[in-house]
Motif scaffolding. Sequence first.
Motif, mmCIF file in Angstrom:
data_model
loop_
_atom_site.group_PDB
_atom_site.id
_atom_site.type_symbol
_atom_site.label_atom_id
_atom_site.label_comp_id
_atom_site.label_asym_id
_atom_site.label_seq_id
_atom_site.Cartn_x
_atom_site.Cartn_y
_atom_site.Cartn_z
ATOM 1 N N ALA A 8 0.845 -1.190 0.000
ATOM 2 C CA ALA A 8 0.000 0.000 0.000
ATOM 3 C C ALA A 8 0.877 1.234 0.000
ATOM 4 C CB ALA A 8 -0.892 0.000 1.238
ATOM 5 N N ARG A 9 0.472 2.234 -0.790
ATOM 6 C CA ARG A 9 1.222 3.475 -0.886
ATOM 7 C C ARG A 9 0.317 4.655 -0.601
ATOM 8 N NH1 ARG A 9 3.350 3.349 -6.782
ATOM 9 N NH2 ARG A 9 1.233 2.546 -7.063
ATOM 10 N N GLU A 10 0.910 5.734 -0.119
ATOM 11 C CA GLU A 10 0.130 6.937 0.141
ATOM 12 C C GLU A 10 -0.250 7.589 -1.190
ATOM 13 O OE1 GLU A 10 0.648 11.400 1.937
ATOM 14 O OE2 GLU A 10 2.244 9.947 2.120
ATOM 15 N N GLN A 33 -6.671 0.593 8.377
ATOM 16 C CA GLN A 33 -6.026 1.804 8.883
ATOM 17 C C GLN A 33 -6.846 3.022 8.511
ATOM 18 O OE1 GLN A 33 -2.125 1.923 7.217
ATOM 19 N NE2 GLN A 33 -1.325 0.300 8.498
ATOM 20 N N GLN A 34 -6.701 4.059 9.310
ATOM 21 C CA GLN A 34 -7.305 5.336 8.992
ATOM 22 C C GLN A 34 -6.504 5.988 7.868
ATOM 23 O OE1 GLN A 34 -10.008 6.750 10.185
ATOM 24 N NE2 GLN A 34 -10.497 5.127 11.625
ATOM 25 N N PRO A 35 -7.100 6.941 7.129
ATOM 26 C CA PRO A 35 -6.341 7.681 6.121
ATOM 27 C C PRO A 35 -5.099 8.312 6.739
ATOM 28 C CG PRO A 35 -8.669 8.152 5.919
ATOM 29 C CD PRO A 35 -8.504 7.347 7.179
ATOM 30 N N ARG A 36 -4.073 8.503 5.952
ATOM 31 C CA ARG A 36 -2.794 9.003 6.461
ATOM 32 C C ARG A 36 -2.955 10.352 7.154
ATOM 33 N NH1 ARG A 36 2.724 8.946 4.865
ATOM 34 N NH2 ARG A 36 3.870 9.442 6.760
ATOM 35 N N TYR A 37 -3.788 11.235 6.609
ATOM 36 C CA TYR A 37 -3.923 12.559 7.222
ATOM 37 C C TYR A 37 -4.534 12.465 8.616
ATOM 38 C CZ TYR A 37 -8.948 12.700 6.066
ATOM 39 O OH TYR A 37 -10.287 12.440 5.984
ATOM 40 N N MET A 38 -5.415 11.451 8.848
ATOM 41 C CA MET A 38 -5.997 11.273 10.171
ATOM 42 C C MET A 38 -4.943 10.795 11.161
ATOM 43 S SD MET A 38 -9.172 12.184 10.244
ATOM 44 C CE MET A 38 -9.842 11.344 11.680
ATOM 45 N N GLN A 39 -4.037 9.950 10.680
ATOM 46 C CA GLN A 39 -2.953 9.487 11.544
ATOM 47 C C GLN A 39 -2.037 10.652 11.940
ATOM 48 O OE1 GLN A 39 -1.273 6.543 8.953
ATOM 49 N NE2 GLN A 39 -2.665 4.925 9.643
ATOM 50 N N THR A 75 -1.718 16.040 2.186
ATOM 51 C CA THR A 75 -1.974 15.220 3.369
ATOM 52 C C THR A 75 -1.771 16.029 4.636
ATOM 53 O OG1 THR A 75 -1.325 13.185 2.235
ATOM 54 C CG2 THR A 75 -1.241 13.162 4.630
ATOM 55 N N VAL A 76 -0.690 16.785 4.686
ATOM 56 C CA VAL A 76 -0.409 17.624 5.861
ATOM 57 C C VAL A 76 -1.489 18.680 6.035
ATOM 58 C CG1 VAL A 76 1.157 19.387 6.775
ATOM 59 C CG2 VAL A 76 2.078 17.233 5.889
ATOM 60 N N ARG A 77 -1.897 19.288 4.917
ATOM 61 C CA ARG A 77 -2.928 20.334 4.994
ATOM 62 C C ARG A 77 -4.236 19.775 5.563
ATOM 63 N NH1 ARG A 77 -2.806 21.849 0.035
ATOM 64 N NH2 ARG A 77 -1.266 23.498 0.339
#
Length: 275
Positions: A8-10, A33-39, A75-77
Amino acid sequence: MQNAVSQAREVGGSMRPSTSSRSGTSMVTVLGQQPRYMQLAQTLVNEIQNGRYPVGSTIPTEFELCEQFGASRSTVREAVKQLVQLGMVVRQPGVGTTVKALKSEGAYTQVMQQLSDLQRYTADTVLEILSKETEPLVDDAVCELLRANPGETWLHVRSLRRSPDSVDPICHTDAYIHPAFRSLKVDMDELHTPLFTMIERQFGEQIAQVQQEIRAIAMPPAVARLLNAKARSPALWVCRRYLNRRGDMVEGSINIHPADRYTYSETFQRGWNSA
């Protein structure tokens, strides 16, 4: 035979499912897993509460967070946006993102109290499922209530709710589950459990807000027959919209109660700063 495995990749802040192939068969596994931004958002919340970023200080810039987390700017935003919505940080042009509070602000606490009330209500009653169908929305009034477009395919659960204190049902419910969760498994052994709680457990979603609308109506004849009530008699119409933290609709329900079988009670208190 060598197995082909793709990790899996972002991508745009979400995770792609991993796939594997063995002996000509293909298996798709959706990562739990939760979406990367949620993590990332959860990590920032933890660091704020642990004192790494005190109230009044600024968190790193988007560029710095991208470097720290090895994540894309989008993602950070999105991660920082979650903190803004929680009321923990505030963005100020020319200043940066400033820590405003160590926890989510008042409105969310009040919502959780309301959810506890709903859970208590369902714990004291039993749901009797009449039908469970995946179907396209065709009723304009229902689409408007759900803020959905005609033709979208939602899970429609029709049910009666019963109380140990009443021979007749106390409520008829049309529950509509968003297409993203339409594969919901309704456990017949958990009919004291709210549908939104089942959604949270099975999909890792979180209900953050419930919007409730109440009207006085005349009992619809079709519903009256199911409730053993008199057609056109006084009834209470209650619509609830269950939203996640992004404000997206997860579930919508239309509940119809005979007027003599249901009382809605609420207590209002004056705040300390009220005039």
